[in-house]
Design a protein around this motif. Structure first.
Motif, PDB file in Angstrom:
ATOM      1  N   ASN A 121      50.875  46.127  53.038  1.00 50.64           N
ATOM      2  CA  ASN A 121      50.330  44.772  53.179  1.00 50.64           C
ATOM      3  C   ASN A 121      48.997  44.631  52.444  1.00 50.64           C
ATOM      4  OD1 ASN A 121      52.499  44.177  54.812  1.00 50.64           O
ATOM      5  ND2 ASN A 121      51.343  44.138  56.725  1.00 50.64           N
ATOM      6  N   ALA A 122      48.174  45.681  52.526  1.00 50.59           N
ATOM      7  CA  ALA A 122      46.884  45.655  51.833  1.00 50.59           C
ATOM      8  C   ALA A 122      47.085  45.466  50.334  1.00 50.59           C
ATOM      9  CB  ALA A 122      46.117  46.950  52.112  1.00 50.59           C
ATOM     10  N   LEU A 123      48.021  46.207  49.773  1.00 45.84           N
ATOM     11  CA  LEU A 123      48.312  46.086  48.344  1.00 45.84           C
ATOM     12  C   LEU A 123      48.861  44.700  48.019  1.00 45.84           C
ATOM     13  CD1 LEU A 123      49.904  49.587  47.729  1.00 45.84           C
ATOM     14  CD2 LEU A 123      47.638  48.820  46.998  1.00 45.84           C
ATOM     15  N   TYR A 124      49.726  44.183  48.891  1.00 37.88           N
ATOM     16  CA  TYR A 124      50.303  42.868  48.651  1.00 37.88           C
ATOM     17  C   TYR A 124      49.210  41.785  48.655  1.00 37.88           C
ATOM     18  CZ  TYR A 124      54.871  45.052  49.674  1.00 37.88           C
ATOM     19  OH  TYR A 124      56.002  45.836  49.674  1.00 37.88           O
ATOM     20  N   GLY A 125      48.239  41.943  49.552  1.00 38.73           N
ATOM     21  CA  GLY A 125      47.126  40.996  49.584  1.00 38.73           C
ATOM     22  C   GLY A 125      46.280  41.063  48.329  1.00 38.73           C
ATOM     23  N   ILE A 126      46.004  42.284  47.867  1.00 42.33           N
ATOM     24  CA  ILE A 126      45.230  42.468  46.635  1.00 42.33           C
ATOM     25  C   ILE A 126      45.963  41.860  45.441  1.00 42.33           C
ATOM     26  CG2 ILE A 126      44.426  44.222  44.988  1.00 42.33           C
ATOM     27  CD1 ILE A 126      43.844  46.005  47.467  1.00 42.33           C
ATOM     28  N   ILE A 127      47.270  42.094  45.361  1.00 38.61           N
ATOM     29  CA  ILE A 127      48.077  41.544  44.269  1.00 38.61           C
ATOM     30  C   ILE A 127      47.967  40.020  44.246  1.00 38.61           C
ATOM     31  CG2 ILE A 127      50.482  41.125  43.594  1.00 38.61           C
ATOM     32  CD1 ILE A 127      51.008  44.066  44.622  1.00 38.61           C
ATOM     33  N   THR A 128      48.121  39.406  45.401  1.00 37.18           N
ATOM     34  CA  THR A 128      48.084  37.942  45.480  1.00 37.18           C
ATOM     35  C   THR A 128      46.711  37.406  45.108  1.00 37.18           C
ATOM     36  OG1 THR A 128      49.746  38.063  47.229  1.00 37.18           O
ATOM     37  CG2 THR A 128      48.599  35.970  46.944  1.00 37.18           C
ATOM     38  N   ALA A 129      45.671  38.033  45.635  1.00 39.92           N
ATOM     39  CA  ALA A 129      44.309  37.584  45.332  1.00 39.92           C
ATOM     40  C   ALA A 129      44.011  37.698  43.837  1.00 39.92           C
ATOM     41  CB  ALA A 129      43.301  38.393  46.142  1.00 39.92           C
ATOM     42  N   LYS A 130      44.454  38.782  43.216  1.00 41.76           N
ATOM     43  CA  LYS A 130      44.224  38.957  41.779  1.00 41.76           C
ATOM     44  C   LYS A 130      44.996  37.924  40.972  1.00 41.76           C
ATOM     45  CE  LYS A 130      42.698  43.754  41.531  1.00 41.76           C
ATOM     46  NZ  LYS A 130      42.845  45.065  40.874  1.00 41.76           N
ATOM     47  N   ALA A 131      46.229  37.629  41.375  1.00 38.10           N
ATOM     48  CA  ALA A 131      47.004  36.603  40.682  1.00 38.10           C
ATOM     49  C   ALA A 131      46.354  35.229  40.826  1.00 38.10           C
ATOM     50  CB  ALA A 131      48.433  36.567  41.218  1.00 38.10           C
ATOM     51  N   GLY A 144      43.197  34.804  40.651  1.00 43.54           N
ATOM     52  CA  GLY A 144      41.978  34.790  39.847  1.00 43.54           C
ATOM     53  C   GLY A 144      40.800  35.546  40.412  1.00 43.54           C
ATOM     54  N   ILE A 145      40.967  36.241  41.544  1.00 45.07           N
ATOM     55  CA  ILE A 145      39.865  37.040  42.099  1.00 45.07           C
ATOM     56  C   ILE A 145      39.985  38.448  41.521  1.00 45.07           C
ATOM     57  CG2 ILE A 145      38.760  37.890  44.198  1.00 45.07           C
ATOM     58  CD1 ILE A 145      40.047  35.584  45.701  1.00 45.07           C
ATOM     59  N   GLU A 146      39.116  38.805  40.616  1.00 46.66           N
ATOM     60  CA  GLU A 146      39.256  40.051  39.855  1.00 46.66           C
ATOM     61  C   GLU A 146      39.119  41.300  40.722  1.00 46.66           C
ATOM     62  OE1 GLU A 146      36.724  40.179  36.466  1.00 46.66           O
ATOM     63  OE2 GLU A 146      37.520  38.319  35.607  1.00 46.66           O
ATOM     64  N   ASN A 147      38.209  41.270  41.676  1.00 39.98           N
ATOM     65  CA  ASN A 147      37.952  42.452  42.496  1.00 39.98           C
ATOM     66  C   ASN A 147      37.832  42.042  43.964  1.00 39.98           C
ATOM     67  OD1 ASN A 147      37.451  45.151  43.068  1.00 39.98           O
ATOM     68  ND2 ASN A 147      35.248  45.001  42.680  1.00 39.98           N
ATOM     69  N   PRO A 148      38.949  41.662  44.581  1.00 44.70           N
ATOM     70  CA  PRO A 148      38.887  41.127  45.946  1.00 44.70           C
ATOM     71  C   PRO A 148      38.406  42.153  46.961  1.00 44.70           C
ATOM     72  CG  PRO A 148      41.156  41.555  45.295  1.00 44.70           C
ATOM     73  CD  PRO A 148      40.330  41.735  44.075  1.00 44.70           C
ATOM     74  N   THR A 149      37.636  41.675  47.930  1.00 44.43           N
ATOM     75  CA  THR A 149      37.205  42.549  49.024  1.00 44.43           C
ATOM     76  C   THR A 149      38.318  42.651  50.061  1.00 44.43           C
ATOM     77  OG1 THR A 149      36.176  40.681  50.179  1.00 44.43           O
ATOM     78  CG2 THR A 149      34.773  41.992  48.709  1.00 44.43           C
ATOM     79  N   LEU A 150      38.368  43.808  50.734  1.00 45.78           N
ATOM     80  CA  LEU A 150      39.474  44.101  51.643  1.00 45.78           C
ATOM     81  C   LEU A 150      38.942  44.569  52.988  1.00 45.78           C
ATOM     82  CD1 LEU A 150      42.752  44.687  51.495  1.00 45.78           C
ATOM     83  CD2 LEU A 150      41.966  47.053  51.487  1.00 45.78           C
TER      84      LEU A 150
END
Length: 395
Positions: free
Chosen positions: A147-157, A159-165
């Motif tokens: 889920n963490a990876l899925y959230g990062i993928i979505t945030a990057k798509a 436009g958030i280049e380095n999303p906080t988790l």
């Protein structure tokens, strides 16, 4: 020529140039997003008005309605049955007639779960909730890592280049945090957030949900689903979701379509936001971002980390046997009432009996999907094996 006349002519030329630029798609290519209109608990007008609002807000966005004919200027592909509606949706996506679709009550396979987006009430920050429907894995901690990876993928798509988790403080949160830190130490770029509470750390408390302390909030899917419902409808009493962008896109290793989920209680504002969310994910090349990020995570040892988390899981007699799948069939029937931890074993029980089956997520949780004509037989076999009640619940 007076100065006033010259100014008018210049304004006219500017507006004409702007219109021509839109025709030439200089502001980016047009994006076509589908919206299915059957299955809501609300009147269809709420969905249609949401689609119309999204189009008004977004130059270059086209919305295609998939469902019964309604009074609207939007393009409509007429379908009057919910099962057929999803088949048409998938066909339109696969042939490229639409690039994404927003729908309700769609069965994703195990391994795929959705990332919602909300506006937190504390500071009005946008936050991705990972995840909100579907099941990334049948093992709780492994699912939350994915889920963490899925959230990062979505945030990057988006436009958030380095999303906080951040990881919500639930059962298994510490194990999830350790697994993610191992992934980071192995070379995968992770940016942990800090709780707003005085002791800090990347394990998030309830306060962090309200303030939006992290761009991506990691949770198990059932908790994430509840969070979405609260964030979306806490101002309306619960029967109408008025805020947020819906339950988001299905993310998973083999997912090739951009399909976003709404609740049956999602109102006009959420429908409009979900459609714009879908269009932004198309522009952000979600599918390619997903491939790239999962490849990076695998290079950093994701598979070994997940295997380590599930190594102690007890295998049943069914999973220890070498059982091969029968010839593949179209599976449109579903049987519910099965615990998520048992779903894969239930599939194997049917395979062993010569019935082709797949696991998925349905209207009330995990489902086993089989051909329509095999539902009754499959339900009896699963009841006999102790996976469902004798009535064999169907969605």
């Amino acid at each position: 020529m007076t100065d006033r006349t010259a100014i008018k002519q210049e304004v006219g030329r500017t507006l004409l140039s702007f219109a021509e630029a839109l025709d030439r798609e200089e502001f980016g290519p047009k994006v076509r997003v589908g919206l299915t209109t059957l299955g809501s608990e609300l009147e269809p007008i709420h969905l249609v008005k949401g689609a119309e609002a999204a189009v008004r807000r977004s130059p270059g966005l086209e919305v295609v309605l998939i469902g019964p004919k309604v009074d609207t200027t939007l393009e409509t592909v007429e379908v009057n049955d919910e099962a057929d509606m999803h088949k048409v949706m998938e066909k339109l996506l696969d042939e490229g007639s639409i690039q994404a679709c927003v729908t309700m009550h769609y069965n994703f396979p195990i391994g795929v779960s959705t990332v919602g987006r909300v506006v937190t009430p504390g500071f009005g920050r946008e936050m991705f909730v990972a995840t909100t429907t579907g099941t990334a894995a049948t093992h709780r901690v492994a699912a939350m890592v994915k889920n963490a990876l899925y959230g990062i993928i979505t945030a990057k798509a988006m436009g958030i280049e380095n999303p906080t988790l951040g990881v919500l403080n639930l059962d298994g949160a510490k194990q999830v945090e350790r697994a993610l830190k191992t992934l980071k130490s192995n070379g995968y770029d992770l940016n942990f957030s800090e709780s707003v509470r005085s002791d800090g750390g990347s394990i998030m408390r309830g306060n962090d949900l309200l303030t939006g302390s992290a761009d991506v909030m990691v949770t198990d899917t059932l908790t994430g689903n509840i969070m979405m419902k609260v964030f979306s409808s806490y101002t309306t009493g619960g029967s109408y979701e008025a805020m947020g962008d819906g339950y988001g896109p299905g993310i998973g290793e083999d997912q090739k379509r951009i399909i976003l989920i709404l609740s049956r209680a999602s109102g006009t504002p959420v429908v409009a936001n979900a459609i714009q969310y879908a269009a932004s994910l198309v522009k952000g090349n979600l599918i390619q971002v997903m491939k790239d990020e999962l490849a990076k995570a695998k290079k950093a040892g994701l598979d070994d980390i997940l295997a380590g988390l599930t190594a102690e899981t007890k295998k049943t007699e069914a999973t220890e046997e070498k059982i091969t799948a029968p010839p593949k069939e179209i599976v449109t029937g579903s049987i519910s009432g099965i615990e998520v931890m048992d779903i894969e074993d239930a599939v194997l029980v049917l395979w062993k009996a010569g019935i082709y089956a797949e696991s998925g997520m349905g209207c009330t949780g995990p489902v086993v999907m089989v051909a329509e004509e095999r539902v009754a037989q499959a339900a009896q076999l699963l009841a006999k094996a102790g996976y469902v009640g004798m009535e064999g619940d169907t969605c």
